[in-house]
Design an enzyme around this catalytic site. Structure first.
Site, PDB file in Angstrom:
ATOM      1  N   GLU A  73      33.182  34.434  37.292  1.00  0.00           N
ATOM      2  CA  GLU A  73      34.558  34.791  36.928  1.00  0.00           C
ATOM      3  C   GLU A  73      35.284  33.668  36.193  1.00  0.00           C
ATOM      4  OE1 GLU A  73      36.939  36.065  40.294  1.00  0.00           O
ATOM      5  OE2 GLU A  73      36.337  34.367  41.503  1.00  0.00           O
ATOM      6  N   ARG A 115      49.088  35.962  37.571  1.00  0.00           N
ATOM      7  CA  ARG A 115      48.678  37.320  37.914  1.00  0.00           C
ATOM      8  C   ARG A 115      47.735  37.908  36.864  1.00  0.00           C
ATOM      9  NH1 ARG A 115      52.299  39.710  41.537  1.00  0.00           N
ATOM     10  NH2 ARG A 115      52.121  41.777  40.644  1.00  0.00           N
ATOM     11  N   TRP A 148      49.337  43.320  31.552  1.00  0.00           N
ATOM     12  CA  TRP A 148      47.865  43.292  31.640  1.00  0.00           C
ATOM     13  C   TRP A 148      47.436  44.689  31.227  1.00  0.00           C
ATOM     14  CZ3 TRP A 148      43.900  45.642  34.508  1.00  0.00           C
ATOM     15  CH2 TRP A 148      42.687  44.937  34.576  1.00  0.00           C
ATOM     16  N   HIS A 170      11.201  42.191  43.705  1.00  0.00           N
ATOM     17  CA  HIS A 170      11.092  43.630  43.437  1.00  0.00           C
ATOM     18  C   HIS A 170      11.743  43.988  42.095  1.00  0.00           C
ATOM     19  CE1 HIS A 170       9.346  44.302  47.340  1.00  0.00           C
ATOM     20  NE2 HIS A 170      10.298  43.562  47.874  1.00  0.00           N
ATOM     21  N   CYS A 192      50.298  43.037  35.820  1.00  0.00           N
ATOM     22  CA  CYS A 192      51.613  42.910  35.194  1.00  0.00           C
ATOM     23  C   CYS A 192      52.615  42.202  36.105  1.00  0.00           C
ATOM     24  CB  CYS A 192      52.172  44.284  34.856  1.00  0.00           C
ATOM     25  SG  CYS A 192      51.072  45.246  33.831  1.00  0.00           S
ATOM     26  N   GLU A 217      29.482  35.516  47.019  1.00  0.00           N
ATOM     27  CA  GLU A 217      30.710  34.819  46.645  1.00  0.00           C
ATOM     28  C   GLU A 217      30.416  33.674  45.670  1.00  0.00           C
ATOM     29  OE1 GLU A 217      33.663  35.455  46.739  1.00  0.00           O
ATOM     30  OE2 GLU A 217      34.784  33.598  46.625  1.00  0.00           O
ATOM     31  N   LYS A 248      32.176  33.499  42.033  1.00  0.00           N
ATOM     32  CA  LYS A 248      33.012  32.342  41.672  1.00  0.00           C
ATOM     33  C   LYS A 248      32.577  31.790  40.322  1.00  0.00           C
ATOM     34  CE  LYS A 248      35.626  32.375  43.433  1.00  0.00           C
ATOM     35  NZ  LYS A 248      36.446  33.129  44.282  1.00  0.00           N
ATOM     36  N   ASN A 281      55.065  47.928  36.388  1.00  0.00           N
ATOM     37  CA  ASN A 281      53.795  47.424  36.924  1.00  0.00           C
ATOM     38  C   ASN A 281      53.158  48.588  37.671  1.00  0.00           C
ATOM     39  OD1 ASN A 281      51.712  46.101  38.195  1.00  0.00           O
ATOM     40  ND2 ASN A 281      53.007  44.840  39.505  1.00  0.00           N
ATOM     41  N   GLY A 282      51.884  48.859  37.416  1.00  0.00           N
ATOM     42  CA  GLY A 282      51.217  49.982  38.083  1.00  0.00           C
ATOM     43  C   GLY A 282      50.717  50.978  37.056  1.00  0.00           C
ATOM     44  N   LYS A 315      45.209  38.306  39.382  1.00  0.00           N
ATOM     45  CA  LYS A 315      45.223  37.820  40.765  1.00  0.00           C
ATOM     46  C   LYS A 315      45.467  38.965  41.737  1.00  0.00           C
ATOM     47  CE  LYS A 315      45.398  34.568  43.914  1.00  0.00           C
ATOM     48  NZ  LYS A 315      44.071  34.071  44.293  1.00  0.00           N
TER      49      LYS A 315
HETATM   50  C1  G6P Z   1      41.238  40.227  42.260  1.00  0.00           C
HETATM   51  C2  G6P Z   1      41.142  38.711  42.372  1.00  0.00           C
HETATM   52  C3  G6P Z   1      40.054  38.323  43.377  1.00  0.00           C
HETATM   53  C4  G6P Z   1      40.335  38.977  44.713  1.00  0.00           C
HETATM   54  C5  G6P Z   1      40.471  40.498  44.578  1.00  0.00           C
HETATM   55  C6  G6P Z   1      40.996  41.124  45.848  1.00  0.00           C
HETATM   56  O1  G6P Z   1      40.118  40.742  41.644  1.00  0.00           O
HETATM   57  O2  G6P Z   1      40.852  38.167  41.106  1.00  0.00           O
HETATM   58  O3  G6P Z   1      40.042  36.910  43.535  1.00  0.00           O
HETATM   59  O4  G6P Z   1      39.300  38.665  45.606  1.00  0.00           O
HETATM   60  O5  G6P Z   1      41.408  40.820  43.550  1.00  0.00           O
HETATM   61  O6  G6P Z   1      42.306  40.685  46.045  1.00  0.00           O
HETATM   62  P1  G6P Z   1      43.042  40.648  47.421  1.00  0.00           P
HETATM   63  O7  G6P Z   1      44.417  40.159  47.105  1.00  0.00           O
HETATM   64  O8  G6P Z   1      43.041  42.051  47.955  1.00  0.00           O
HETATM   65  O9  G6P Z   1      42.289  39.728  48.315  1.00  0.00           O
END
Ligand code: G6P
Length: 608
Positions: free
Chosen positions: A488, A27, A75, A504, A2, A481, A485, A101-102, A603
């Site tokens: 997502e 965000r 959100w 396995h 949010c 990673e 990537k 927010n929260g 984000k």
């Molecule tokens: C969200 C983002 C990711 C990020 C993760 C941790 O899920 O979409 O890209 O890696 O949060 O965020 P931070 O700000 O703690 O690195």
């Protein structure tokens, strides 16, 4: 997650609020709304879906009068994305408006108590209890009422609050989720993050936990929960809107991929002096460093993946055991740590709720916490024992790229710095590591020059339904990673496996045409990964290999290849991650996905 904005001044508020919300959409959100006070009444407009829908229904905000207001991108957590559940939320008589927010964790309990006292709720959200509580307990003074209800609210939250009978005031509350106040001239702002207000002012106050701000046109007063005035210092934002603009690129993600040489350079440049790694940010004595018997790393998402890479590097160089935990699991497993454990916390935003809570848990158990954070002044940066900032600049795309690379750079710096203190690095290795680290930005640039080639590979692969990333040792850590990537942003199902583990169970999923991306940069296990490539190929997989240049064996084994320059083995992830980012980006683009704001993702994840 949010986003909150607020404005009080002499201008029409709604257009400013909507522009601010636009800048917070990175965000992640699924509905948006604004509420203004025109001096007599609240005017509320909310819409499900994109901010464009809200723009349309309000004529870019021009149809809404009033020079004070609050706005929100939601959100969804409690209740589906809908107009009714969108914020701002009003109390039953419509006299209090709240954006949040929260999460209010005990909202069910509060809702049931209020309902028993005749309060009717209109939404399924946790937020509505706040507006209803304000009305229920209103004492004739808004600040006092806010202070009164705060102890009733469990959880982590940031709030923007307006009272209809007082159009000269917005109240902002922070307990957990981030909130900043923008300082203008005869006008002031409220926001979850800097980009929302950066074209209006560069001077801000960052609210700390349990602070309450009374924002008027010509004054901002910050209080603690005992109503003592808190003296805040003004922070001036140095970076400009250009840093948060696309700069001719179609997406922030591509721009941020291209910015990686600079992000890595900026992160290391000031910390290598005369060939020596200098980490002045770490306030531990050499003796304290020698006394740690274990390292504990906590983080979420891509930052967690940096932690997995770090485990391989620290254990190799420092010869100390390293545990890496997904932050959301860490706190609830009663981890065995104490003052002899060094905790490393990794977070781009510095606000991720799980990571923050994991850090507090480690600190409660006596552990010293060093945070690697990108956002200056964020909660994790402020509350850690030491903070090492990644200097990646603002990152807007939800899927991280340059922050991941900058975090890795800090890990190398720490490994060299600690390794030296512990006497685990020879002079020759030290020199070699430092020169390879300094060479990374140029080597990343060489990979970026291959963007067109990688785009071409992506054009042939984007229709695949399932992708497996495999690797061994540090390549395995990196494959996590690569897989994240891709999934997502492209919504292609993908998983990462240790290449030796595939047989396995998961190898049963390999059939004709399954895409396997094999990371084969790690020299010591090159033959073994090539054998694993043959195993999946003989079951029909199409293999894209990523390895170091001049590796003929890989060219023969894989169906297609992307080569990266050579570097020392601990720094290979910094190079090998780049083609995977570019590949994921173009696969998503060929599929027509919304790259910068993928569905359901946020984000900055400020709820546990
Ligand atoms: C969200 C983002 C990711 C990020 C993760 C941790 O899920 O979409 O890209 O890696 O949060 O965020 P931070 O700000 O703690 O690195």
């Amino acid at each position: 997650m949010c986003g909150i904005v607020g404005y009080i001044g002499d201008e029409q508020a709604a257009p400013i609020l909507i522009d601010g919300l636009e800048k917070l959409k990175y965000r992640g959100y699924d509905s948006a709304g604004v509420c203004t006070n025109d001096g007599e009444k609240f005017i509320v407009e909310k819409e499900k879906g994109k901010i464009e829908v809200l723009r349309k229904s309000t004529g870019d905000g021009k149809k809404i009068s009033g020079t004070v207001g609050i706005g929100h991108t939601r959100w969804a957590t409690h209740g589906e994305p809908s107009k009714i559940n969108a914020h701002p939320h009003l109390s039953r008589s419509g006299s209090f408006a709240v954006v949040h927010n929260g999460i209010i964790e005990n909202y069910m309990e509060l809702k049931s108590e209020l309902s028993q006292n005749g309060v009717k709720f209109t939404s399924a959200t946790d937020t509505e209890v706040v507006s209803q509580l304000l009305e229920y307990y209103y004492s004739g003074n808004l600040l006092d009422t806010v202070i009164k209800i705060m102890p009733m609210l469990k959880g982590s939250y940031a709030l923007g609050i307006m009272y209809r009978e007082n159009p000269d005031e917005i109240i902002a509350v922070r307990k957990g989720s981030p909130l900043i106040i923008g300082i203008g001239e005869n006008e002031n702002y409220l926001a979850s993050d800097v980009p929302a207000i950066l074209d209006k002012t560069r001077n801000i106050y960052r609210l700390a936990a349990n602070e309450i701000a009374v924002i008027r046109r010509d004054s901002i007063t910050v209080y603690d929960t005992d109503k003592n005035v808190v003296e805040k210092s003004v922070e001036t934002i140095e970076w400009s809107m250009d840093a948060a603009a696309k700069d001719g690129y179609e997406h922030f993600m591509l721009k941020e991929i291209m910015e990686q040489p600079k992000a890595v350079h900026n992160t290391i440049a000031e910390r290598i002096k005369d060939g020596k790694v200098v980490l002045d940010e770490i306030h531990l004595t050499p003796e304290q460093i020698r006394n740690f018997d274990k390292i504990n790393i906590v983080a979420c998402g891509s930052a967690y993946h940096v932690g997995v890479v770090a485990k391989y590097i620290f254990e190799k160089i420092l010869r100390k055991p390293v545990e890496v935990d997904v932050a959301s699991e860490f706190k609830y497993r009663n981890p065995i740590i104490d003052e002899k454990t060094l905790t490393i916390v990794i977070s781009q935003s510095g606000e991720t709720a799980d990571t923050k809570e994991a850090m507090y848990e480690a600190q409660r158990k006596g552990s010293y916490a060093i945070a690697i954070v990108n956002v200056i002044g964020s909660a994790i940066a402020t509350d850690a024992n030491d903070v090492i900032y990644t200097l990646a600049g603002p990152e807007i795309a939800v899927a991280t790229t340059k922050a991941y690379s900058a975090q890795l750079a800090v890990i190398y710096l720490m490994a060299i710095y600690f390794g030296d203190i512990l006497g685990k690095i020879s002079e020759e290795d030290y020199k070699n590591y430092v020169s390879e680290l300094l060479a990374l930005p140029e080597k990343i640039k060489l990979i970026l020059k291959k963007t067109e080639d990688i785009k071409n590979i992506a054009s042939k692969l984007f229709a695949r339904k399932d992708v497996f990333f495999i690797g061994r040792n540090i390549d395995y850590a990196l494959s996590l990673e690569g897989s994240l990537k891709l999934k997502e942003i492209s919504y292609i199902h993908s998983e990462a496996y240790g290449a030796g583990e595939l047989k396995h169970g998961t190898i049963s999923l390999i059939e004709k045409g399954t895409l396997v991306i094999a990371l084969a940069t790690y020299e010591d296990l090159h033959e073994k990964i090539c054998s694993n490539i043959e195993e999946v190929q003989s079951r029909g997989a199409y293999v894209l290999g990523i390895g170091c240049e001049n590796r003929q064996h890989l060219s023969h084994a894989a169906d297609s290849t992307i080569f990266i320059p050579k570097t020392c083995d601990i720094m290979l992830p910094s190079l090998a991650v780049v083609p995977m980012q570019i590949l994921a980006y173009y696969m998503a683009r060929f599929k027509g996905c919304e790259i910068d704001t993928p569905r359901n993702l946020a984000k900055s994840v400020t709820v546990e």
